[in-house]
Write a protein that holds these residues in place. Sequence first.
Motif, PDB file in Angstrom:
ATOM      1  N   THR A  47      -5.178  10.596 -33.116  1.00  0.00           N
ATOM      2  CA  THR A  47      -6.242  11.075 -32.575  1.00  0.00           C
ATOM      3  C   THR A  47      -6.171  12.114 -31.700  1.00  0.00           C
ATOM      4  O   THR A  47      -5.385  12.327 -30.619  1.00  0.00           O
ATOM      5  N   TYR A  48      -7.268  12.848 -31.689  1.00  0.00           N
ATOM      6  CA  TYR A  48      -7.230  13.943 -30.768  1.00  0.00           C
ATOM      7  C   TYR A  48      -8.729  14.061 -29.841  1.00  0.00           C
ATOM      8  O   TYR A  48      -9.697  13.824 -30.291  1.00  0.00           O
ATOM      9  N   ASP A  49      -8.758  14.454 -28.541  1.00  0.00           N
ATOM     10  CA  ASP A  49      -9.869  14.357 -27.847  1.00  0.00           C
ATOM     11  C   ASP A  49     -10.187  15.666 -27.378  1.00  0.00           C
ATOM     12  O   ASP A  49      -9.554  16.488 -27.219  1.00  0.00           O
ATOM     13  N   ASP A  50     -11.649  15.961 -27.237  1.00  0.00           N
ATOM     14  CA  ASP A  50     -12.243  17.033 -26.575  1.00  0.00           C
ATOM     15  C   ASP A  50     -12.580  18.414 -27.609  1.00  0.00           C
ATOM     16  O   ASP A  50     -13.081  19.214 -27.030  1.00  0.00           O
ATOM     17  N   GLY A  51     -12.122  18.432 -28.959  1.00  0.00           N
ATOM     18  CA  GLY A  51     -12.114  19.635 -29.711  1.00  0.00           C
ATOM     19  C   GLY A  51     -11.748  20.806 -29.079  1.00  0.00           C
ATOM     20  O   GLY A  51     -12.416  21.915 -29.300  1.00  0.00           O
ATOM     21  N   ILE A  52     -10.676  20.877 -28.885  1.00  0.00           N
ATOM     22  CA  ILE A  52      -9.801  22.014 -28.078  1.00  0.00           C
ATOM     23  C   ILE A  52      -9.292  22.840 -29.157  1.00  0.00           C
ATOM     24  O   ILE A  52      -8.606  22.439 -30.140  1.00  0.00           O
ATOM     25  N   ILE A  53      -9.561  24.233 -29.110  1.00  0.00           N
ATOM     26  CA  ILE A  53      -9.368  25.122 -30.304  1.00  0.00           C
ATOM     27  C   ILE A  53      -7.793  24.776 -30.854  1.00  0.00           C
ATOM     28  O   ILE A  53      -7.478  24.942 -31.773  1.00  0.00           O
ATOM     29  N   ASN A  54      -6.866  24.672 -29.731  1.00  0.00           N
ATOM     30  CA  ASN A  54      -5.455  24.695 -30.005  1.00  0.00           C
ATOM     31  C   ASN A  54      -5.232  23.554 -31.134  1.00  0.00           C
ATOM     32  O   ASN A  54      -4.035  23.339 -31.629  1.00  0.00           O
ATOM     33  N   GLN A  55      -5.868  22.504 -30.724  1.00  0.00           N
ATOM     34  CA  GLN A  55      -5.774  21.353 -31.744  1.00  0.00           C
ATOM     35  C   GLN A  55      -6.054  21.639 -33.289  1.00  0.00           C
ATOM     36  O   GLN A  55      -5.161  21.226 -34.162  1.00  0.00           O
ATOM     37  N   PHE A  56      -6.701  22.752 -33.282  1.00  0.00           N
ATOM     38  CA  PHE A  56      -7.095  23.186 -34.845  1.00  0.00           C
ATOM     39  C   PHE A  56      -6.275  24.173 -35.214  1.00  0.00           C
ATOM     40  O   PHE A  56      -6.008  24.476 -36.457  1.00  0.00           O
ATOM     41  N   THR A  57      -5.915  25.043 -34.336  1.00  0.00           N
ATOM     42  CA  THR A  57      -5.042  26.205 -34.826  1.00  0.00           C
ATOM     43  C   THR A  57      -3.557  26.146 -34.856  1.00  0.00           C
ATOM     44  O   THR A  57      -2.986  27.000 -35.354  1.00  0.00           O
ATOM     45  N   ILE A  58      -3.337  25.096 -34.030  1.00  0.00           N
ATOM     46  CA  ILE A  58      -1.829  24.936 -34.036  1.00  0.00           C
ATOM     47  C   ILE A  58      -1.280  23.343 -34.333  1.00  0.00           C
ATOM     48  O   ILE A  58      -0.357  23.224 -35.432  1.00  0.00           O
ATOM     49  N   ALA A  59      -1.997  22.231 -34.000  1.00  0.00           N
ATOM     50  CA  ALA A  59      -1.659  20.942 -34.317  1.00  0.00           C
ATOM     51  C   ALA A  59      -1.947  20.838 -35.693  1.00  0.00           C
ATOM     52  O   ALA A  59      -1.226  19.984 -36.710  1.00  0.00           O
ATOM     53  N   LYS A  60      -3.201  20.861 -36.107  1.00  0.00           N
ATOM     54  CA  LYS A  60      -3.698  20.670 -37.623  1.00  0.00           C
ATOM     55  C   LYS A  60      -2.873  21.257 -38.604  1.00  0.00           C
ATOM     56  O   LYS A  60      -2.676  20.681 -39.586  1.00  0.00           O
ATOM     57  N   PRO A  61      -2.571  22.490 -38.435  1.00  0.00           N
ATOM     58  CA  PRO A  61      -1.751  22.879 -39.561  1.00  0.00           C
ATOM     59  C   PRO A  61      -0.421  22.519 -39.935  1.00  0.00           C
ATOM     60  O   PRO A  61      -0.006  22.258 -40.831  1.00  0.00           O
ATOM     61  N   ILE A  62       0.330  21.812 -38.798  1.00  0.00           N
ATOM     62  CA  ILE A  62       1.400  21.174 -38.724  1.00  0.00           C
ATOM     63  C   ILE A  62       1.040  19.991 -39.454  1.00  0.00           C
ATOM     64  O   ILE A  62       2.023  19.444 -40.476  1.00  0.00           O
ATOM     65  N   MET A  63       0.231  19.281 -39.044  1.00  0.00           N
ATOM     66  CA  MET A  63      -0.174  17.823 -39.861  1.00  0.00           C
ATOM     67  C   MET A  63      -0.610  18.288 -41.524  1.00  0.00           C
ATOM     68  O   MET A  63      -0.238  17.367 -42.181  1.00  0.00           O
ATOM     69  N   ASP A  64      -1.307  19.274 -41.678  1.00  0.00           N
ATOM     70  CA  ASP A  64      -1.573  19.520 -42.854  1.00  0.00           C
ATOM     71  C   ASP A  64      -0.595  19.809 -43.640  1.00  0.00           C
ATOM     72  O   ASP A  64      -0.336  19.482 -44.974  1.00  0.00           O
ATOM     73  N   SER A  65       0.531  20.715 -43.125  1.00  0.00           N
ATOM     74  CA  SER A  65       1.946  20.820 -43.994  1.00  0.00           C
ATOM     75  C   SER A  65       2.626  19.523 -44.329  1.00  0.00           C
ATOM     76  O   SER A  65       3.400  19.555 -45.375  1.00  0.00           O
ATOM     77  N   LEU A  66       2.296  18.579 -43.847  1.00  0.00           N
ATOM     78  CA  LEU A  66       2.903  17.043 -43.982  1.00  0.00           C
ATOM     79  C   LEU A  66       1.863  16.057 -44.881  1.00  0.00           C
ATOM     80  O   LEU A  66       2.416  15.049 -44.871  1.00  0.00           O
ATOM     81  N   SER A  67       0.680  16.579 -44.961  1.00  0.00           N
ATOM     82  CA  SER A  67      -0.266  15.822 -45.729  1.00  0.00           C
ATOM     83  C   SER A  67      -0.720  14.440 -44.794  1.00  0.00           C
ATOM     84  O   SER A  67      -0.887  13.432 -45.133  1.00  0.00           O
ATOM     85  N   LEU A  68      -0.573  14.735 -43.332  1.00  0.00           N
ATOM     86  CA  LEU A  68      -1.044  13.694 -42.351  1.00  0.00           C
ATOM     87  C   LEU A  68      -2.474  13.799 -42.105  1.00  0.00           C
ATOM     88  O   LEU A  68      -2.841  14.985 -41.412  1.00  0.00           O
TER      89      LEU A  68
END
Length: 443
Positions: A47-68
């Motif tokens: 889980t991620y808190d606060d809706g920070i932009i880097n969560q979506f531009t950095i962390a999310k693509p990593i998770m997407d690449s692993l289907s997490l």
Amino acid sequence: MKSILVLGSFLLISSLLFYCTNPPTDWSQETEITKWPDGKNGAISITYDDGIINQFTIAKPIMDSLSLPATFFIITGKVEGSGKGKFIGRDPKTIIAETATIKTDSSNFFERASLIAFTGTTEAEDYHAKVGSLFEAGKVAGAYQLLDEGYEKIRNGRMKNTNAVVFHNNSVDTTSWEQYKSYEAQGHEISSHTVTHPKLAVLDEANMRYELEQSKADLAKFMGEDATFSAEGPYGTENERVMEYAYKVYPALRNRMPEDWLDEINRGSKKQPGTTDKEYVQWQRGALSNTGIDQMKAWTDTVNAHDNIWLVLVIHGVENYGWEPLKTEELKQYFGDVKENEDVVWVATFGDVTKYLRERKGTTIHAELEGNEINITLSSDLDASVYDITLTLKTYLPEGWASVSLQQSGRRTPLDLKSDASGKYVQYSISSAKSGFQLVKGN
């Protein structure tokens, strides 16, 4: 004609005799909903808190690449088109003027603590947060005194802008509702972190309700009802008054889940999850800048070492932006480790794990063995339009069943036979909304 009647009577009597001598056998005790889907050993929700932009531009693509999948608790007031933060109540000028002659006490505390964050400066917002921290720590007199100090500065023009990052007033975080909707379509959960990220424990009723209800209303409007299931009160509050209000608005709170079958270990607790005697334990861990990848991997190892742990990982900042940011390389290593354990650990959103556990605990199984069929019915008082997670069932088989098919909605699906110390069984998935289905013995 007589011969037909005689034959019919004979068949009916034969059927009745067979039924009486071979009545259906109650098979309910031989069927269970597995503790975790697909018989896995535990669960992890990232889980991620606060809706920070880097969560979506950095962390999310990593998770997407692993289907997490992930759950993002967003501050809705930051999103264009949403209801913004505001003070609800009497004229602020009147309240500020009263602070010159009337000290803060229990009769005016919540009103003043609600207003101060909306008096125009980042320092005022910082006072609100610090007052809230004192109050929740039980230092009520100190909270009163600090609030008086803040209002004295406001009255005398000494309150200033500190240029600090303010979560709900940050031009960098520009994620739109359209983007959030696309993230949901990719399997992520978008949920509420209130309108402005306040200290809910020190808001009066009107302002607390606005923070909770307006956030939910915007999520429903722009995302749909599915996004209104989960929420997280800012700062991980467990204040009793807040929980009472919040649970009237949201079915699930990461702050607290008041289930008698679940033990909760919050982020600040040093209690070890293996010491609980509850059927489930929600073990929250906050990944901070100094946590380290070895410690994060050890959390996953702990989940594997037991059969009842739901690890809820809490992340805020990413790559030098936001509170306690994690580095990109740390995220790659940790998410890779989680992926490697996916064969024994269920990785799912906070909302999906909550739903599965509640469905499992709230579902009654009725099963009967009759001839070559086991007829199974599931029943629950939960709202099927909300609690719609597929359940995994395990049914032990009668002697002599060498092959089995699942029959539902007119279709048959062959199942693999497995065995353990209790005998042969089949494991299969069923929508919680399915009222009845059969396991059929093969020829």
